[in-house]
Design a protein around this motif. Structure first.
Motif, PDB file in Angstrom:
ATOM      1  N   ARG A   1      -2.612   0.301  -6.566  1.00 53.09           N
ATOM      2  CA  ARG A   1      -2.605  -1.111  -6.951  1.00 53.09           C
ATOM      3  C   ARG A   1      -3.711  -1.923  -6.278  1.00 53.09           C
ATOM      4  NH1 ARG A   1       3.902  -2.528  -6.729  1.00 53.09           N
ATOM      5  NH2 ARG A   1       4.580  -0.910  -8.213  1.00 53.09           N
TER       6      ARG A   1
ATOM      7  N   CYS B   1      -3.619   4.065  -2.659  1.00 49.19           N
ATOM      8  CA  CYS B   1      -3.187   2.707  -3.004  1.00 49.19           C
ATOM      9  C   CYS B   1      -3.610   2.391  -4.442  1.00 49.19           C
ATOM     10  CB  CYS B   1      -3.782   1.692  -2.033  1.00 49.19           C
ATOM     11  SG  CYS B   1      -3.388   2.029  -0.297  1.00 49.19           S
TER      12      CYS B   1
ATOM     13  N   ALA C   1       4.353  -9.235   4.111  1.00 51.82           N
ATOM     14  CA  ALA C   1       3.585  -8.942   2.914  1.00 51.82           C
ATOM     15  C   ALA C   1       2.089  -9.063   3.161  1.00 51.82           C
ATOM     16  CB  ALA C   1       3.995  -9.888   1.787  1.00 51.82           C
TER      17      ALA C   1
ATOM     18  N   ARG D   1       1.271  -6.028   1.285  1.00 52.89           N
ATOM     19  CA  ARG D   1       0.408  -6.150   0.120  1.00 52.89           C
ATOM     20  C   ARG D   1      -1.035  -6.494   0.487  1.00 52.89           C
ATOM     21  NH1 ARG D   1       4.059  -3.761  -1.130  1.00 52.89           N
ATOM     22  NH2 ARG D   1       5.660  -4.189  -2.705  1.00 52.89           N
TER      23      ARG D   1
ATOM     24  N   GLY E   1       1.679   0.126  -1.799  1.00 48.03           N
ATOM     25  CA  GLY E   1       1.667  -1.112  -2.564  1.00 48.03           C
ATOM     26  C   GLY E   1       0.553  -2.067  -2.202  1.00 48.03           C
ATOM     27  N   LEU E   2      -0.336  -1.678  -1.304  1.00 51.23           N
ATOM     28  CA  LEU E   2      -1.429  -2.556  -0.891  1.00 51.23           C
ATOM     29  C   LEU E   2      -2.299  -2.965  -2.078  1.00 51.23           C
ATOM     30  CD1 LEU E   2      -2.821  -1.188   2.490  1.00 51.23           C
ATOM     31  CD2 LEU E   2      -2.129  -3.526   2.031  1.00 51.23           C
ATOM     32  N   ARG E   3      -2.619  -4.272  -2.106  1.00 54.53           N
ATOM     33  CA  ARG E   3      -3.484  -4.792  -3.155  1.00 54.53           C
ATOM     34  C   ARG E   3      -4.822  -5.285  -2.607  1.00 54.53           C
ATOM     35  NH1 ARG E   3       1.565  -8.021  -5.927  1.00 54.53           N
ATOM     36  NH2 ARG E   3       2.686  -6.143  -6.562  1.00 54.53           N
TER      37      ARG E   3
ATOM     38  N   CYS F   1       1.340   2.784   2.898  1.00 55.36           N
ATOM     39  CA  CYS F   1       1.488   1.472   2.261  1.00 55.36           C
ATOM     40  C   CYS F   1       0.875   1.528   0.865  1.00 55.36           C
ATOM     41  CB  CYS F   1       0.837   0.377   3.110  1.00 55.36           C
ATOM     42  SG  CYS F   1       1.542   0.218   4.772  1.00 55.36           S
TER      43      CYS F   1
END
Length: 374
Positions: A353, A351, A278, A304, A329-331, A327
């Protein structure tokens, strides 16, 4: 404000005092009996941060002594290179071990210059005392201690703190001295443990099997630091063991931190497709492009957060753009080298998010601060 002669209720005073520094709390406790009662009540001290700056707060020990019974969650900051600060931290921890069997959470953070290699025995002895006495301890965070942590400490935590939920030993040290057998004993003695931070060499395939057991409580976080010579020599963990842990704990997040001391052949042993990574932090002296491309290929569903410390290059830019595309979902993404504009565009476009990033298009003075995403 209350009128002259009126007194705010104790619970209101307590809500105010909990936001004051230790020095100001001590001053408030000397105003009158009502303020003294409010400044020493459990609401003020339940969650506490103490900084052992002896020049300013060294006179507060008598005041602290009256409040230690109410401390449940403590973050203790000190400067290990300064003997007075370290001594104050040691004395406070020793007092806590005697006075507060109800301590639930302890986080130690070192500030200032790094101490001598063999320093810290006094601090570690006091942590041992805490683990012997605080049987209700649930969270112990030693990531910010620069001292070498060993089997004795882990075994003491295992035997003295059966209610542990999290233990972080993945600190910045030159030697990894926690053996896999000690981690096994910890996992067996603390069945509710759900977050664990280790150096890679401390983890074994057998430990992964224990985590994958059907009766194991849900496990949420495994933080692995790969920086010591012992980590570089650690054997590759079985893919099937990782797959079993992932099936048993579908919500498991793994954090990987790879430091410059890790040679290229060790990096290929650490990065495995079955690991649900993650957060990935890369600060390698050799190839960084390869690990970024690997993450783009295998960690697209789980990654993430990414942090990269490397030299700027067109190859790295291309790898980052590939990772951004795969990716979603990378934050967070933080790259501490200059990148081309297309890299920033790729992360902003792919991305949704993303919450913050460090992607500089031109050289700027350090430190580089992250940019929040509105």
């Amino acid at each position: 404000m209350a009128e002259p002669g009126e007194q705010l209720p104790e619970e209101v005073l307590a809500l105010i005092f909990r936001h004051l520094s230790l020095r100001d709390r001590a001053a408030a406790a000397r105003v009158c009996r009502a303020w003294a009662a409010a400044a020493t009540c459990s609401m003020v001290w339940h969650d506490t941060t103490i900084s052992c700056d002896c020049e300013r707060e060294g006179t507060l020990l008598p005041y602290l002594s009256a409040c230690l019974d109410h401390v449940h969650n403590l973050r203790l900051e000190f400067e290990p290179a300064r003997e007075p600060s370290r001594r104050a931290a040691t004395e406070l921890l020793t007092a806590l071990a005697v006075r507060t069997p109800g301590l639930r959470s302890l986080r130690l953070e070192c500030r200032g210059e790094k101490p001598l290699f063999d320093a810290g025995r006094d601090i570690l002895d006091s942590v041992h005392a805490i683990c012997r006495a605080a049987c209700a301890l649930r969270h112990l965070d030693l990531r910010r201690l620069p001292f070498t942590l060993d089997d004795e400490l882990v075994l003491q935590a295992a035997r003295g703190c059966p209610e542990l939920r999290s233990l972080f030993l993945d600190n910045c040290t030159l030697v990894g001295s926690v053996k896999p057998d000690s981690v096994l004993e910890l996992l067996e003695a603390c069945p509710r443990l759900c977050a664990l931070g280790l150096h890679l060499a401390s983890l074994s395939g057998t430990a992964l099997q224990v985590l994958a057991a059907p009766d194991r409580a849900p496990f949420a976080l495994l933080a692995l630091r790969c920086a010591c010579p012992e980590d570089a020599r650690a054997p590759r963990l079985p893919e099937e063991a990782w797959a079993a842990v992932r099936r048993r704990h579908p919500g498991l997040a793994v954090e990987l931190e790879l430091e410059p001391a890790l040679p290229a052949e060790s990096v290929t042993r650490v990065l495995q497709p079955a690991v649900p990574v993650a957060a990935l932090r890369l600060s390698l002296s050799g190839d960084t492009v390869g690990p970024v491309c690997f993450a783009a290929r295998y960690y697209g569903a789980t990654l993430r957060a990414l942090e990269v410390r490397a030299a700027a290059s067109a190859e790295l830019d291309a790898a980052l753009e590939l990772l951004a595309a795969r990716c979603a979902g990378l934050r967070e993404v933080h790259c501490f080298c200059v990148v081309r504009p297309s890299v920033l565009h790729a992360f902003r476009a792919h991305c949704p998010r993303l919450r913050s990033y460090t992607l500089k298009l031109t050289r700027e003075p350090h430190p580089w601060l992250p940019t929040p995403v509105a």
